[in-house]
Design a protein around this motif. Structure first.
Motif, short mmCIF file in Angstrom:
data_model
loop_
_atom_site.label_atom_id
_atom_site.label_comp_id
_atom_site.label_asym_id
_atom_site.label_seq_id
_atom_site.Cartn_x
_atom_site.Cartn_y
_atom_site.Cartn_z
N VAL A 25 1.34 -1.28 0.22
CA VAL A 25 0.09 0.15 0.70
C VAL A 25 1.09 1.17 0.05
N ASP A 26 2.15 1.08 1.17
CA ASP A 26 2.98 2.58 0.46
C ASP A 26 2.90 2.50 -1.16
N LEU A 27 3.99 1.60 -1.38
CA LEU A 27 4.42 1.72 -2.39
C LEU A 27 3.59 2.33 -3.81
N ILE A 28 3.11 1.73 -3.62
CA ILE A 28 1.18 1.88 -4.33
C ILE A 28 1.30 3.90 -4.30
N GLN A 29 0.63 4.14 -3.28
CA GLN A 29 0.52 5.52 -2.93
C GLN A 29 1.64 6.09 -3.49
N ALA A 30 2.98 5.65 -3.02
CA ALA A 30 4.20 6.70 -3.59
C ALA A 30 4.87 6.66 -5.23
N GLY A 31 3.84 5.56 -6.09
CA GLY A 31 3.80 5.97 -6.72
C GLY A 31 4.24 4.28 -7.44
N THR A 32 4.96 3.80 -6.69
CA THR A 32 6.12 2.71 -7.39
C THR A 32 6.31 2.06 -8.00
N ILE A 33 4.43 1.53 -7.74
CA ILE A 33 4.27 -0.39 -8.44
C ILE A 33 2.57 0.82 -8.78
N SER A 34 1.78 -0.16 -9.58
CA SER A 34 0.62 0.21 -9.56
C SER A 34 -0.16 -0.45 -9.76
N VAL A 35 -1.77 -0.30 -9.07
CA VAL A 35 -2.58 -1.36 -8.65
C VAL A 35 -2.80 -2.83 -9.48
N GLU A 36 -2.81 -2.53 -10.75
CA GLU A 36 -2.50 -3.76 -11.86
C GLU A 36 -1.53 -4.99 -11.79
N MET A 37 -0.08 -4.16 -11.76
CA MET A 37 1.14 -4.72 -11.42
C MET A 37 1.13 -5.53 -10.25
N THR A 38 0.50 -4.75 -8.90
CA THR A 38 0.03 -5.33 -7.80
C THR A 38 -1.11 -6.04 -7.69
N ALA A 39 -1.78 -6.45 -8.53
CA ALA A 39 -2.76 -7.59 -8.83
C ALA A 39 -1.50 -8.68 -10.06
N TYR A 40 -1.36 -7.90 -11.14
CA TYR A 40 -0.93 -9.03 -11.34
C TYR A 40 0.75 -10.10 -10.30
N ALA A 41 1.23 -9.61 -9.88
CA ALA A 41 2.26 -9.46 -8.72
C ALA A 41 1.79 -10.77 -7.47
N MET A 42 0.59 -10.58 -6.91
CA MET A 42 -0.43 -11.39 -6.47
C MET A 42 -0.07 -13.26 -6.81
N ARG A 43 -1.13 -12.45 -8.36
CA ARG A 43 -1.74 -13.72 -8.12
C ARG A 43 -0.23 -14.56 -9.43
N ALA A 44 0.99 -13.83 -9.67
CA ALA A 44 1.93 -14.31 -10.05
C ALA A 44 2.56 -15.46 -8.33
N MET A 45 2.26 -14.90 -7.15
CA MET A 45 3.12 -15.29 -6.73
C MET A 45 1.99 -16.10 -6.21
N GLU A 46 1.23 -16.20 -5.95
CA GLU A 46 -0.03 -17.46 -5.62
C GLU A 46 0.71 -18.84 -6.49
N THR A 47 0.74 -18.58 -7.78
CA THR A 47 1.35 -19.87 -8.96
C THR A 47 1.93 -19.80 -9.38
N GLY A 48 2.85 -20.07 -7.96
CA GLY A 48 4.43 -20.40 -8.34
C GLY A 48 5.54 -19.70 -9.35
N ALA A 49 5.01 -18.08 -9.19
CA ALA A 49 6.20 -17.22 -10.04
C ALA A 49 7.56 -17.64 -8.28
N SER A 50 9.00 -17.16 -9.99
CA SER A 50 9.82 -16.58 -9.20
C SER A 50 10.17 -15.39 -9.33
N LEU A 51 10.40 -14.87 -8.55
CA LEU A 51 11.02 -13.17 -8.63
C LEU A 51 12.23 -12.41 -8.45
N LEU A 52 12.34 -12.10 -10.13
CA LEU A 52 13.94 -10.64 -9.91
C LEU A 52 13.84 -9.70 -10.45
N MET A 53 14.12 -8.78 -9.51
CA MET A 53 13.67 -7.50 -9.44
C MET A 53 15.11 -7.13 -10.04
#
Length: 166
Positions: A25-53
Protein backbone atom coordinates in the motif's frame (compact mmCIF):
# COMPACT_ATOMS: atom_id res chain seq x y z
CA UNK A 1 7.57 -21.39 14.71
CA UNK A 2 4.74 -21.18 12.19
CA UNK A 3 5.56 -20.48 8.54
CA UNK A 4 3.87 -17.07 8.38
CA UNK A 5 5.80 -15.75 11.38
CA UNK A 6 9.04 -17.19 10.03
CA UNK A 7 8.39 -15.58 6.61
CA UNK A 8 7.66 -12.23 8.24
CA UNK A 9 11.05 -12.40 9.99
CA UNK A 10 12.82 -13.26 6.72
CA UNK A 11 11.12 -10.34 4.96
CA UNK A 12 11.98 -7.96 7.81
CA UNK A 13 15.67 -8.90 7.39
CA UNK A 14 15.48 -7.35 3.91
CA UNK A 15 14.75 -3.91 5.38
CA UNK A 16 17.78 -1.77 4.56
CA UNK A 17 16.34 1.62 5.37
CA UNK A 18 15.43 1.23 9.03
CA UNK A 19 12.00 1.96 10.45
CA UNK A 20 9.13 -0.24 9.44
CA UNK A 21 9.20 -2.26 6.26
CA UNK A 22 7.14 -0.54 3.58
CA UNK A 23 3.95 -2.32 2.56
CA UNK A 24 2.55 -2.71 -0.92
CA UNK A 25 0.00 0.00 0.00
CA UNK A 26 2.88 2.38 0.81
CA UNK A 27 4.45 1.59 -2.55
CA UNK A 28 1.18 2.08 -4.46
CA UNK A 29 0.64 5.43 -2.73
CA UNK A 30 4.22 6.47 -3.60
CA UNK A 31 3.68 5.56 -7.27
CA UNK A 32 6.32 2.82 -7.16
CA UNK A 33 3.90 0.16 -8.38
CA UNK A 34 0.42 0.40 -9.88
CA UNK A 35 -2.66 -1.38 -8.61
CA UNK A 36 -2.67 -3.41 -11.84
CA UNK A 37 0.96 -4.53 -11.41
CA UNK A 38 0.22 -5.33 -7.77
CA UNK A 39 -2.63 -7.60 -8.86
CA UNK A 40 -0.32 -9.25 -11.39
CA UNK A 41 2.34 -9.80 -8.70
CA UNK A 42 -0.24 -11.24 -6.30
CA UNK A 43 -1.41 -13.74 -8.90
CA UNK A 44 2.15 -14.62 -9.91
CA UNK A 45 3.16 -15.34 -6.32
CA UNK A 46 0.01 -17.38 -5.77
CA UNK A 47 0.76 -19.55 -8.81
CA UNK A 48 4.41 -20.28 -8.03
CA UNK A 49 6.36 -17.62 -9.90
CA UNK A 50 9.93 -16.76 -9.04
CA UNK A 51 10.88 -13.14 -8.46
CA UNK A 52 13.89 -11.24 -9.77
CA UNK A 53 14.09 -7.48 -9.17
CA UNK A 54 16.54 -5.50 -11.24
CA UNK A 55 17.68 -1.88 -11.53
CA UNK A 56 21.21 -0.63 -11.92
CA UNK A 57 21.43 2.10 -9.29
CA UNK A 58 21.71 1.30 -5.61
CA UNK A 59 18.82 2.55 -3.46
CA UNK A 60 16.42 2.29 -6.40
CA UNK A 61 13.97 0.26 -4.29
CA UNK A 62 14.62 -3.25 -5.61
CA UNK A 63 14.79 -4.87 -2.19
CA UNK A 64 11.90 -2.81 -0.81
CA UNK A 65 9.64 -3.86 -3.69
CA UNK A 66 10.79 -7.48 -3.44
CA UNK A 67 9.98 -7.53 0.29
CA UNK A 68 6.49 -6.15 -0.35
CA UNK A 69 5.78 -8.71 -3.08
CA UNK A 70 7.11 -11.61 -0.98
CA UNK A 71 4.24 -10.89 1.39
CA UNK A 72 1.98 -12.32 -1.34
CA UNK A 73 3.46 -15.81 -1.02
CA UNK A 74 0.87 -18.37 0.01
CA UNK A 75 1.09 -18.75 3.81
CA UNK A 76 2.26 -22.38 3.61
CA UNK A 77 5.31 -21.58 1.43
CA UNK A 78 8.37 -21.06 3.65
CA UNK A 79 11.04 -18.51 2.76
CA UNK A 80 14.52 -20.01 2.99
CA UNK A 81 17.22 -17.34 3.05
CA UNK A 82 20.45 -18.31 1.31
CA UNK A 83 23.21 -17.49 3.77
CA UNK A 84 25.69 -19.94 2.23
CA UNK A 85 26.09 -22.38 -0.65
CA UNK A 86 25.21 -25.12 1.86
CA UNK A 87 21.58 -23.90 1.88
CA UNK A 88 21.39 -24.10 -1.92
CA UNK A 89 22.81 -27.63 -1.91
CA UNK A 90 20.36 -28.67 0.80
CA UNK A 91 17.49 -27.22 -1.24
CA UNK A 92 18.58 -29.13 -4.33
CA UNK A 93 18.56 -32.28 -2.21
CA UNK A 94 14.89 -31.83 -1.28
CA UNK A 95 12.14 -33.07 -3.57
CA UNK A 96 10.91 -30.38 -5.96
CA UNK A 97 7.39 -31.15 -4.74
CA UNK A 98 8.22 -29.49 -1.38
CA UNK A 99 7.09 -25.86 -1.49
CA UNK A 100 9.73 -23.26 -0.69
CA UNK A 101 10.88 -19.83 -1.81
CA UNK A 102 14.67 -19.57 -1.74
CA UNK A 103 15.71 -15.98 -1.10
CA UNK A 104 19.08 -14.46 -1.96
CA UNK A 105 19.15 -10.84 -0.85
CA UNK A 106 21.19 -9.99 -3.91
CA UNK A 107 23.02 -11.56 -6.81
CA UNK A 108 26.26 -9.69 -6.38
CA UNK A 109 29.91 -10.19 -5.51
CA UNK A 110 29.73 -8.49 -2.11
CA UNK A 111 30.59 -10.45 0.99
CA UNK A 112 27.35 -9.66 2.83
CA UNK A 113 24.59 -11.77 4.34
CA UNK A 114 22.34 -13.22 1.68
CA UNK A 115 24.55 -12.27 -1.32
CA UNK A 116 25.47 -14.95 -3.86
CA UNK A 117 27.93 -14.95 -6.76
CA UNK A 118 29.79 -17.26 -9.11
CA UNK A 119 28.75 -20.91 -9.35
CA UNK A 120 26.28 -20.40 -6.48
CA UNK A 121 24.11 -18.30 -8.82
CA UNK A 122 23.78 -21.12 -11.36
CA UNK A 123 22.90 -23.52 -8.54
CA UNK A 124 20.42 -20.95 -7.17
CA UNK A 125 18.58 -20.85 -10.52
CA UNK A 126 18.61 -24.66 -10.58
CA UNK A 127 16.38 -24.55 -7.50
CA UNK A 128 13.48 -23.48 -9.75
CA UNK A 129 11.59 -26.72 -10.19
CA UNK A 130 8.19 -28.04 -9.20
CA UNK A 131 7.02 -26.14 -6.13
CA UNK A 132 10.41 -24.49 -5.51
CA UNK A 133 10.88 -20.88 -6.50
CA UNK A 134 13.53 -18.22 -6.03
CA UNK A 135 13.63 -14.49 -5.26
CA UNK A 136 16.51 -12.05 -5.53
CA UNK A 137 17.70 -8.63 -6.69
CA UNK A 138 20.53 -7.55 -8.96
CA UNK A 139 21.92 -4.47 -10.67
CA UNK A 140 20.72 -4.32 -14.30
CA UNK A 141 18.56 -1.85 -16.20
CA UNK A 142 17.62 -3.80 -19.35
CA UNK A 143 16.80 -7.40 -20.23
CA UNK A 144 19.97 -7.51 -22.31
CA UNK A 145 22.06 -6.30 -19.37
CA UNK A 146 20.36 -8.81 -17.06
CA UNK A 147 21.00 -11.68 -19.48
CA UNK A 148 24.59 -10.52 -19.95
CA UNK A 149 25.22 -10.63 -16.21
CA UNK A 150 23.58 -13.99 -15.66
CA UNK A 151 24.95 -15.78 -18.73
CA UNK A 152 28.57 -14.64 -18.78
CA UNK A 153 31.53 -15.62 -16.62
CA UNK A 154 31.77 -16.01 -13.71
CA UNK A 155 28.07 -16.89 -13.42
CA UNK A 156 26.94 -18.79 -16.51
CA UNK A 157 23.56 -19.40 -14.93
CA UNK A 158 21.13 -21.74 -16.67
CA UNK A 159 18.73 -18.88 -17.46
CA UNK A 160 15.82 -20.31 -19.36
CA UNK A 161 13.55 -18.29 -21.60
CA UNK A 162 10.20 -18.43 -19.85
CA UNK A 163 7.04 -17.22 -21.58
CA UNK A 164 8.23 -13.68 -20.86
CA UNK A 165 9.83 -11.49 -18.24
CA UNK A 166 7.78 -9.40 -15.90
Amino acid sequence: MDTERHNHQQIEQLNQRGGRTLSIVDLIQAGTISVEMTAYAMRAMETGASLLMAARPGSAGKTTLMAAILNFLPPEVPIVTIDSARVIRAGLGHPAAESACYLAHEIGSGDWYGYIWGRDVADFFSLIDGNRRIASCLHADTLEELTGILCSPPLRSPVRRWGGWA
